[in-house]
Design a protein around this motif. Structure first.
Motif, PDB file in Angstrom:
ATOM      1  N   ASN A  67      36.233  13.177 -60.826  1.00  0.00           N
ATOM      2  CA  ASN A  67      36.969  14.328 -60.314  1.00  0.00           C
ATOM      3  C   ASN A  67      38.469  14.188 -60.530  1.00  0.00           C
ATOM      4  O   ASN A  67      39.212  15.163 -60.417  1.00  0.00           O
ATOM      5  N   HIS A  68      38.888  12.993 -60.780  1.00  0.00           N
ATOM      6  CA  HIS A  68      40.322  12.751 -60.985  1.00  0.00           C
ATOM      7  C   HIS A  68      40.628  12.320 -62.411  1.00  0.00           C
ATOM      8  O   HIS A  68      41.616  11.644 -62.674  1.00  0.00           O
ATOM      9  N   TYR A 116      46.749  13.042 -54.545  1.00  0.00           N
ATOM     10  CA  TYR A 116      45.527  12.231 -54.353  1.00  0.00           C
ATOM     11  C   TYR A 116      45.883  10.759 -54.184  1.00  0.00           C
ATOM     12  O   TYR A 116      46.611  10.184 -55.002  1.00  0.00           O
ATOM     13  N   ASN A 134      47.426   3.614 -55.879  1.00  0.00           N
ATOM     14  CA  ASN A 134      47.775   5.030 -55.826  1.00  0.00           C
ATOM     15  C   ASN A 134      48.715   5.354 -56.991  1.00  0.00           C
ATOM     16  O   ASN A 134      49.935   5.346 -56.849  1.00  0.00           O
ATOM     17  N   ARG A 152      41.438  14.451 -65.482  1.00  0.00           N
ATOM     18  CA  ARG A 152      41.728  15.833 -65.831  1.00  0.00           C
ATOM     19  C   ARG A 152      42.145  15.896 -67.296  1.00  0.00           C
ATOM     20  O   ARG A 152      42.852  15.025 -67.770  1.00  0.00           O
ATOM     21  N   SER A 176      44.417   8.385 -60.585  1.00  0.00           N
ATOM     22  CA  SER A 176      44.148   9.621 -61.328  1.00  0.00           C
ATOM     23  C   SER A 176      44.494   9.390 -62.788  1.00  0.00           C
ATOM     24  O   SER A 176      45.450   8.679 -63.090  1.00  0.00           O
ATOM     25  N   VAL A 193      49.269   7.704 -60.876  1.00  0.00           N
ATOM     26  CA  VAL A 193      48.841   8.742 -61.811  1.00  0.00           C
ATOM     27  C   VAL A 193      49.073   8.205 -63.213  1.00  0.00           C
ATOM     28  O   VAL A 193      50.195   7.812 -63.551  1.00  0.00           O
ATOM     29  N   ILE A 207      45.354  11.789 -66.135  1.00  0.00           N
ATOM     30  CA  ILE A 207      45.499  13.125 -66.727  1.00  0.00           C
ATOM     31  C   ILE A 207      45.648  12.949 -68.234  1.00  0.00           C
ATOM     32  O   ILE A 207      46.586  12.282 -68.694  1.00  0.00           O
ATOM     33  N   GLU A 264      47.260  15.773 -58.478  1.00  0.00           N
ATOM     34  CA  GLU A 264      46.903  14.359 -58.661  1.00  0.00           C
ATOM     35  C   GLU A 264      47.911  13.422 -58.003  1.00  0.00           C
ATOM     36  O   GLU A 264      47.556  12.325 -57.577  1.00  0.00           O
ATOM     37  N   THR A 297      48.509  20.635 -61.939  1.00  0.00           N
ATOM     38  CA  THR A 297      47.606  19.484 -62.038  1.00  0.00           C
ATOM     39  C   THR A 297      48.340  18.201 -61.643  1.00  0.00           C
ATOM     40  O   THR A 297      47.808  17.361 -60.911  1.00  0.00           O
ATOM     41  N   VAL A 319      37.150   5.093 -62.834  1.00  0.00           N
ATOM     42  CA  VAL A 319      37.988   6.167 -62.299  1.00  0.00           C
ATOM     43  C   VAL A 319      37.060   7.303 -61.847  1.00  0.00           C
ATOM     44  O   VAL A 319      36.106   7.650 -62.549  1.00  0.00           O
ATOM     45  N   ASP A 320      37.316   7.865 -60.670  1.00  0.00           N
ATOM     46  CA  ASP A 320      36.505   8.968 -60.149  1.00  0.00           C
ATOM     47  C   ASP A 320      36.586  10.154 -61.125  1.00  0.00           C
ATOM     48  O   ASP A 320      37.678  10.658 -61.392  1.00  0.00           O
TER      49      ASP A 320
END
Ligand SMILES: Cc1ncc(C[n+]2csc(CCOP(=O)(O)OP(=O)(O)O)c2C)c(N)n1
Ligand code: SF4
Lengths: 193, 539
Positions: free
Chosen positions: B482-483, B507, B445, B485, B511, B447, B513, B504, B500, B479-480
């Protein structure tokens, strides 16, 4: 004959271009030269210095020992003071008086200039103002180079020729403007040293 | 003879071209970067088609250079000291495989950490790999050593290390060039099993390397770069390594040093010289840049009781760069000192350029994390590391390239959530991808912020290996989408950036970014180049 010069300024102010004009003139005179530069992290707006050593015999170290510099040439007043431990008792400080303020705790400018005036031998010149009067603010480093020339042990004509050579690609008008800037710095130093 | 005013790094670049290389491999790193830049821009190198594009990291660079050597051609690989940590596996093993075409490893150390996280001494690595090391004392030697170093490597059949430090790298002096040596043809190694380090072969090769040590030492004894200078006063000896020799000479401008001096610029340390010194010296001072490598060595190598001084004994500081003043003190000489620095002078630390995209990214990140306790952002190495300083104070780590992603993952594993990594585009392709794969496989988990300024900026704006590839790499690693960005770090998008981040952080998974905006220095450089091309299309 040996001249040890500390060039000082802030990353991005272009002290290396001054060093390279002096360096080319020295090499053309068949002198020995060593020039230590600051590259890397400090170039992002940090304090930068260059040790320039010119001599008619071979030079050992790339760095100038403490207390041995003949000249501190600084394009910023506080930076001139940072390297005083390197200056010899007979040495000169030649500095621009226009501060470069990119930190929140920059000291009082008047107090900085007062410290410079305490030095036994100095030339304090508002190179930015002189350059602006000549018509190009960006020529302030060339004004500084002119102001330092009386202390270099290289004939002013040789330095001037180097300037003309470097700017020749940019056309006669730019060369002429930089010649003027150089002369203005030189004249100021001769009158105020 | 015409003198060229070369930086130490430029002398090395020219030495490699004139020494007949067919390729240089490197990842940027101060103070080594300009070696490769010099070759990239050199007319002769371009004419000859010498291969010189940047590699993704030091390990890939090293292996490619070794591959070129395998194929019989001369190659050089360049890096900063910490880069050799990354390339260490290839490096150590290449001493055992040996080489075919001459291979030089140029490593630039940074004593005093002008632009680095540590001041490790690459001579330790050279000793560890048991290969010869060349340590120039000046720019001319740097040129000559590299130009002749390929032949030395071929003669001794191992890679040769050239070790320099920041001072030599970034100092200019007159250098006289010699004739340009021809490139080699493709010829495969005579022993087809040489490069196959299966245990049985590796044991044989390693024995061979051990047997060669005597030859390496003899070669160093004969080297013109090492010199034994007998002094009038024989009781005191000085060993001056690499550039330290200059600081010694600076203290005797009239050449009036009475002591016995060993100028040492090629390793391993020749025992014969030590034996000679031991015959009459009661005390030996070692001047060396970096760690006390030679000091430790000679303590054991002198067969009788001789007082050894240097960085370990306290005669010289244990850390930091040497200079003529420190050497003077160690010699018991008087030094001069100019006036003190007036008290009002304050430090001027480096800072992010005004308008840099990293600034906008940090402002948004700080706001998004405001409601949590501090200490949750792991970062990496690049301009964005300056985000540790005020006014941002956003990041809490900077250890080694790629460590942001993996440290954030470890901290998240421990329960620190949210946990954020901030990494640059070049650092991501250098060493961040494998860590991201770990995070995806472990469903961590975290970012991950990739602050993509489309350039390798900290080292002066080199082309980034990541250019145009980041999203597809992240998707490929798993990495998905959708995540993943992508945003533009500009003041006008501040709220969107904060939002954003918040989404994230909420989530539970990996993620990414990407904040993408070209570095303003790199953009200015690009525009200048484009203008030059337009003004002068034939150049
Ligand atoms: C192993 C290693 N190699 C090289 C370096 C030198 N280095 C420091 S920062 C940097 C550039 C990083 O580029 P990027 O991540 O894109 O960030 P930017 O500076 O562009 O913001 C490099 C090459 C290093 N510190 N460690
Ligand atoms: S060089 Fe580029 S990335 Fe680095 S601080 Fe300046 S604008 Fe930002």
């Amino acid at each position: 004959m040996k001249t040890d010069i500390i060039l000082a300024g802030v990353g991005g102010q272009g002290i290396l271009s001054i060093a390279s004009i002096i360096g080319d003139a020295a090499i053309n005179e068949n002198l020995f030269l060593k020039q230590a530069e600051t590259h890397g992290m400090s170039q992002r707006g940090g304090a930068v210095q260059s040790h320039l050593r010119i001599s008619d015999c071979e030079i050992a170290a790339d760095l100038i020992p403490l207390g041995k510099a003949d000249l501190i040439l600084s394009v910023e007043p506080m930076e001139a003071l940072r390297y005083l431990p390197f200056l010899s008792p007979e040495g000169y400080v030649v500095t621009n008086t226009t501060p470069f303020i990119n930190i929140p705790n920059y000291p009082d400018v008047e107090a900085v200039l007062a410290e410079i005036e305490k030095q036994p031998r100095f030339v304090a010149i508002d190179a930015d103002k002189i350059a602006a009067e000549i018509g190009n603010k960006r020529a302030s480093n060339v004004v500084m180079l002119g102001a330092a020339t009386p202390f270099l042990n290289i004939e002013p004509e040789k330095i001037e020729a180097g300037i003309a050579h470097i700017f020749s690609r940019k056309g006669e008008a730019v060369v002429e403007m930089n010649r003027k800037a150089f002369k203005a710095g030189l004249d100021f130093a001769m009158a105020n040293k | 003879m015409q003198k060229n005013l070369f930086l130490g790094v430029e002398a090395i670049g020219q030495g490699a071209i004139d020494g007949g290389i067919s390729g240089v491999y490197a990842y940027p790193g101060t103070p080594s970067t300009e070696i490769t830049e010099f070759i990239q821009a050199n007319e002769l190198a371009l004419q000859k088609g010498i291969r010189s594009k940047w590699s993704a990291n030091e390990k890939t660079a090293y292996e490619a250079a070794l591959g070129m050597s395998y194929a019989g051609k001369r190659s050089m690989v360049c890096m900063k000291h910490v880069g050799l940590n990354v390339a260490a596996d290839a490096f150590i093993n290449s001493a055992i495989t040996g080489i075919n075409g001459g291979l030089i490893v140029t490593v630039a150390d940074d004593p005093s950490m002008h632009s680095s996280q540590n001041e490790q001494d690459s001579r330790f690595y050279g000793k560890f790999a048991m290969i010869p090391i060349l340590e120039p004392s000046n720019q001319q030697e740097a040129y000559d050593m590299v130009r002749e170093g390929f032949e030395l490597s071929e003669k001794l059949e191992v890679p040769v290390m050239v070790r320099i430090t920041t001072r030599l790298a970034h100092s200019r002096a007159g250098v006289i060039r010699s004739e340009v040596l021809p490139e080699k043809e493709v010829v495969l190694p005579a022993d087809p099993s040489q490069f196959v380090l299966l245990p049985a072969i590796a044991r044989r090769r390693y024995k061979g390397l051990l047997e060669k040590q005597e030859l390496f030492e003899k070669t160093a004894k004969k080297s013109k770069y090492n010199e034994y200078i007998k002094g009038e006063d024989k009781s005191f000896g000085i060993i001056a390594c690499g550039i330290a020799y200059n600081y010694l000479k600076e203290n005797y401008p009239k050449d009036d040093c009475l002591y016995t001096v060993l100028k040492l610029s090629q390793y391993p340390v020749p025992q014969k010289y030590l034996d000679k010194m031991a015959k009459h010296c009661e005390e030996v001072l070692v001047l060396e840049e970096g760690y006390p490598v030679v000091e430790e060595h000679i303590k054991a190598a002198f067969k009788k009781d001789i007082q050894v001084s240097g960085r370990l004994s306290g005669a010289l500081p244990r850390d930091g760069e040497l200079n003529a003043d420190l050497v003077a003190k160690a010699l018991g000489k008087e030094t001069q000192l100019g006036a003190d620095v007036p008290e009002l002078v304050v430090n001027r630390p480096p800072a992010l350029c005004q308008g840099c995209g990293h600034q906008d990214m940090y402002k948004a990140l700080n706001q998004a994390l405001d409601k949590y306790t501090k200490g949750r952002v792991f970062s990496d190495i690049g301009c964005y590391t300056l985000g540790a300083l005020p006014p941002y104070k956003s990041i809490y780590s900077c250890v080694d390239m790629g460590a942001s992603v993996t440290m954030a993952k470890g901290a998240a594993d421990a329960g620190l959530i949210p946990s954020v990594a901030v990494i640059g585009d070049s650092t991501f392709t250098h060493s961040g991808i494998t860590g991201l794969l770990d995070a995806v496989n472990d469903e961590a988990n975290i970012v991950v912020v990739i602050s993509d300024n489309e350039s390798v900026s900290m080292t002066g704006g080199q082309e980034s290996s990541a250019l145009g590839k980041i999203e597809s790499i992240c998707t490929g690693v798993g990495v998905d989408p959708n995540h993943i960005r992508v945003l533009t770090p500009l003041k006008k998008y501040h709220d969107m950036m904060v939002q954003t981040f918040e989404e994230e952080i909420a989530y539970d998974g990996v993620s990414v970014i990407v904040f993408r905006r070209e570095c303003i220095q790199a953009a200015a450089k690009r525009l200048r180049k484009e203008k030059k091309m337009k003004d002068n299309p034939n150049k």
